[in-house]
Design a protein around this motif. Sequence first.
Motif, short mmCIF file in Angstrom:
data_model
loop_
_atom_site.label_atom_id
_atom_site.label_comp_id
_atom_site.label_asym_id
_atom_site.label_seq_id
_atom_site.Cartn_x
_atom_site.Cartn_y
_atom_site.Cartn_z
N ILE A 110 26.00 -5.20 41.89
CA ILE A 110 25.77 -3.77 41.64
C ILE A 110 24.94 -3.61 40.58
O ILE A 110 24.18 -2.87 40.55
CB ILE A 110 27.07 -3.13 41.87
N ILE A 111 25.29 -4.26 39.32
CA ILE A 111 24.50 -4.35 38.13
C ILE A 111 23.16 -4.52 38.41
O ILE A 111 22.22 -4.11 37.69
CB ILE A 111 25.25 -4.95 37.12
N GLY A 112 22.90 -5.67 39.06
CA GLY A 112 21.81 -6.39 39.26
C GLY A 112 20.81 -5.29 40.09
O GLY A 112 19.59 -5.10 39.83
N GLY A 113 21.35 -5.05 41.02
CA GLY A 113 20.63 -4.19 41.92
C GLY A 113 20.19 -2.50 41.47
O GLY A 113 19.02 -2.25 41.74
N THR A 114 21.15 -2.31 40.27
CA THR A 114 20.76 -0.93 39.52
C THR A 114 19.51 -1.35 38.79
O THR A 114 18.60 -0.50 38.73
CB THR A 114 21.76 -0.62 38.83
N GLN A 115 19.46 -2.53 38.16
CA GLN A 115 18.42 -3.08 37.26
C GLN A 115 17.11 -2.94 38.05
O GLN A 115 16.02 -2.50 37.57
CB GLN A 115 18.69 -4.19 36.66
N VAL A 116 17.16 -3.62 39.34
CA VAL A 116 15.99 -3.84 39.95
C VAL A 116 15.61 -2.53 40.54
O VAL A 116 14.30 -2.18 40.32
CB VAL A 116 16.16 -4.70 41.43
N LEU A 117 16.45 -1.69 40.78
CA LEU A 117 15.93 -0.32 41.21
C LEU A 117 15.33 0.65 40.28
O LEU A 117 14.35 1.26 40.22
CB LEU A 117 17.21 0.57 41.67
N VAL A 118 15.91 0.57 39.01
CA VAL A 118 15.19 1.16 37.71
C VAL A 118 13.99 0.42 37.33
O VAL A 118 13.05 1.22 37.23
CB VAL A 118 16.20 1.26 36.57
N LEU A 119 13.77 -0.74 37.36
CA LEU A 119 12.63 -1.52 37.16
C LEU A 119 11.41 -1.05 38.03
O LEU A 119 10.26 -0.97 37.83
CB LEU A 119 12.77 -2.94 36.78
N GLY A 161 16.43 -3.17 45.62
CA GLY A 161 17.56 -2.65 44.43
C GLY A 161 18.56 -2.09 45.01
O GLY A 161 19.79 -2.39 45.02
N CYS A 162 18.29 -1.12 46.02
CA CYS A 162 19.48 -0.45 46.77
C CYS A 162 20.27 -1.42 47.89
O CYS A 162 21.33 -1.39 48.01
CB CYS A 162 18.58 0.64 47.71
N ALA A 163 19.36 -2.34 48.39
CA ALA A 163 20.09 -3.34 49.11
C ALA A 163 20.95 -4.25 48.51
O ALA A 163 22.24 -4.53 48.86
CB ALA A 163 19.10 -4.21 49.99
N LEU A 164 20.72 -4.68 47.26
CA LEU A 164 21.65 -5.51 46.31
C LEU A 164 22.65 -4.50 45.88
O LEU A 164 23.72 -5.05 45.82
CB LEU A 164 20.82 -6.03 45.23
N MET A 165 22.63 -3.47 45.82
CA MET A 165 23.77 -2.35 45.35
C MET A 165 24.73 -2.43 46.54
O MET A 165 26.02 -2.45 46.31
CB MET A 165 23.38 -1.24 45.03
N VAL A 166 24.10 -2.20 47.80
CA VAL A 166 24.97 -2.06 49.01
C VAL A 166 25.82 -3.56 49.08
O VAL A 166 27.15 -3.32 49.39
CB VAL A 166 24.29 -1.66 50.17
N SER A 214 6.59 -0.82 45.81
CA SER A 214 7.18 0.10 46.40
C SER A 214 8.19 -0.65 47.21
O SER A 214 9.33 0.03 47.60
CB SER A 214 6.19 0.69 47.61
N LEU A 215 8.43 -1.90 47.24
CA LEU A 215 9.48 -2.73 47.83
C LEU A 215 10.52 -2.86 47.10
O LEU A 215 11.64 -2.95 47.46
CB LEU A 215 8.85 -4.12 48.47
N LEU A 216 10.59 -2.80 45.63
CA LEU A 216 11.39 -3.38 44.79
C LEU A 216 12.64 -2.12 44.91
O LEU A 216 13.80 -2.63 44.67
CB LEU A 216 10.68 -3.31 43.31
N PRO A 217 12.36 -0.82 44.72
CA PRO A 217 13.40 0.17 44.94
C PRO A 217 14.41 -0.25 46.18
O PRO A 217 15.47 -0.22 46.17
CB PRO A 217 12.90 1.50 44.79
#
Length: 95
Positions: free
Chosen positions: A62-71, A30-35, A24-27
């Motif tokens: 941004i691309i990495g954060g999107t991947q972490v959010l999706v995974l 991911g959002c923090a990396l995107m910001v 539950s921490l991964l999304p």
Amino acid sequence: MKNNDSFISEGKRIQATDDNRWMSLLPNVGCALMVLGLVLSLCFAYEFKDSNLGLMVGIGFIIGGTQVLVLGTMFRVVPTRQIVKVSPATQSDQQ
């Protein structure tokens, strides 16, 4: 049927809540990396070239954060399967 929430290994009870907490921490990560990538991209957007390292790192975040959010979302949605070892006596009963 066994309960998948906990099992006992070497006399210790191991709960599945530890895995759920990390999943539950991964999304959120991911959002923090995107910001962070968005802030970096906006700070270095004055010169839009491939030699602009800050801009390229921001786009990478941004691309990495999107991947972490999706995974992270996929790991929570897909159910885990339990592997059950079948003893030879049980296997002969099924045949």
